[in-house]
Design an enzyme around this catalytic site. Structure first.
Site, PDB file in Angstrom:
ATOM      1  N   ASP A  91      -6.202  -4.823 -17.597  1.00  0.00           N
ATOM      2  CA  ASP A  91      -5.229  -3.673 -18.173  1.00  0.00           C
ATOM      3  C   ASP A  91      -5.786  -3.325 -19.678  1.00  0.00           C
ATOM      4  OD1 ASP A  91      -3.788  -4.015 -16.080  1.00  0.00           O
ATOM      5  OD2 ASP A  91      -2.697  -5.706 -16.905  1.00  0.00           O
ATOM      6  N   GLY A 106       0.829  -1.306  -0.233  1.00  0.00           N
ATOM      7  CA  GLY A 106       0.101   0.153   0.023  1.00  0.00           C
ATOM      8  C   GLY A 106       0.950   1.146   0.014  1.00  0.00           C
ATOM      9  N   HIS A 129      -0.786   0.510 -13.694  1.00  0.00           N
ATOM     10  CA  HIS A 129       0.069  -0.706 -13.967  1.00  0.00           C
ATOM     11  C   HIS A 129       1.439  -0.128 -14.199  1.00  0.00           C
ATOM     12  CE1 HIS A 129       0.321  -4.708 -15.754  1.00  0.00           C
ATOM     13  NE2 HIS A 129       1.251  -3.949 -16.932  1.00  0.00           N
ATOM     14  N   GLU A 131       5.324   6.233  -9.865  1.00  0.00           N
ATOM     15  CA  GLU A 131       4.080   6.016  -9.343  1.00  0.00           C
ATOM     16  C   GLU A 131       3.951   6.895  -8.132  1.00  0.00           C
ATOM     17  OE1 GLU A 131       3.413   1.093 -10.093  1.00  0.00           O
ATOM     18  OE2 GLU A 131       3.886   1.991  -8.249  1.00  0.00           O
TER      19      GLU A 131
HETATM   20  C1  GRF Z   1       2.351  -1.121  -8.029  1.00  0.00           C
HETATM   21  O1  GRF Z   1       3.730  -1.385  -8.482  1.00  0.00           O
HETATM   22  C2  GRF Z   1       1.420  -0.852  -8.865  1.00  0.00           C
HETATM   23  O2  GRF Z   1       1.757  -0.661 -10.236  1.00  0.00           O
HETATM   24  C3  GRF Z   1       0.779  -2.346  -9.031  1.00  0.00           C
HETATM   25  O3  GRF Z   1       0.816  -2.981  -7.883  1.00  0.00           O
HETATM   26  C4  GRF Z   1       2.075  -2.118  -7.199  1.00  0.00           C
HETATM   27  C5  GRF Z   1       1.376  -1.754  -5.679  1.00  0.00           C
HETATM   28  O4  GRF Z   1       2.316  -1.324  -4.905  1.00  0.00           O
HETATM   29  N1  GRF Z   1      -0.492  -2.452  -9.856  1.00  0.00           N
HETATM   30  P1  GRF Z   1       1.979  -0.774  -3.619  1.00  0.00           P
HETATM   31  O5  GRF Z   1       1.212  -1.841  -2.684  1.00  0.00           O
HETATM   32  O6  GRF Z   1       1.299   0.720  -3.860  1.00  0.00           O
HETATM   33  O7  GRF Z   1       3.364  -0.524  -2.723  1.00  0.00           O
END
Ligand code: GRF
Length: 199
Positions: free
Chosen positions: A156, A12, A115, A185
């Protein structure tokens, strides 16, 4: 207020960034014009009772809902519970179950996913986490990145909202590439959530 539910199966870290961003930033431009649309995270949903994201919810005093497979896939997909919690928008942040059609129909163009690759490449069933980065490196791609997209009935596949790229260097391993992707991200997902949820 736009009430967001974050669905996550794992650590998370993205959920944390989104929660913090929405709690500390003013509404995005179009949200300001319509103050009542200011987005906030109202619920964290997980399919795993020991997921790290639940600790993040607790630390931020956000209610959490742990969902069960049977009810999610053969019951009402928790649509009643989401409605009761006043949820208007859903963010998938590392949520590993495919969403049932009934849930997608209940939230048309109101569910987004992130993604860790440049879709349409390296998406689809089984393409998650390190599998994605391994495939990108095995194919000797020169770049990878993130894709934030609407969710439809296929893995996706929905309309792309935003992409950001990073270089894949000769020396990169799936682990070092994962770190680069995570930086993207954390930098962009909260902003895109804020903008898209307030639409
Ligand atoms: C991220 O890399 C996202 O792209 C993928 O799952 C991962 C989640 O990571 N869909 P986190 O739990 O937010 O650290």
């Amino acid at each position: 207020m736009t009430n967001i539910a974050i669905f996550a199966s794992g650590t998370g870290t993205n959920a944390k960034k989104i929660i913090e961003h929405l709690a500390s930033h003013p509404a995005p431009l179009h949200g300001m014009e319509m103050g009542e649309r200011k987005p906030r995270v109202a619920l964290v949903v997980s399919n795993k009772a020991d997921a790290g994201v639940l600790k993040i919810a607790e630390a931020n005093k956000i209610p959490a809902l742990i969902i069960e497979k049977e009810k999610f896939f053969r019951g009402n997909a928790y649509v009643d519970e989401l409605n009761a919690a006043g949820i208007d928008f859903i963010v998938l942040a590392g949520f590993l179950w495919k969403l049932p059609s009934s849930l997608i129909k209940a939230y048309p163009k109101k569910i987004i996913n992130i993604h860790p690759a440049l879709l349409p490449k390296y998406g689809g069933k089984g393409m998650y986490g390190h599998f994605v980065h391994e495939a990108v490196i095995a194919a000797r791609e020169k770049e990878s990145g993130i894709t934030i997209h609407y969710v439809d009935d296929h893995y996706d596949n929905g309309d792309i909202i935003f992409q950001a790229k990073c270089e894949v260097e000769e020396k990169d391993t799936p682990e070092t590439l994962a770190k680069k992707i995570q930086v993207l991200e954390h930098r962009y997902f909260p902003i895109v959530v804020a903008e898209t949820a307030a639409l």
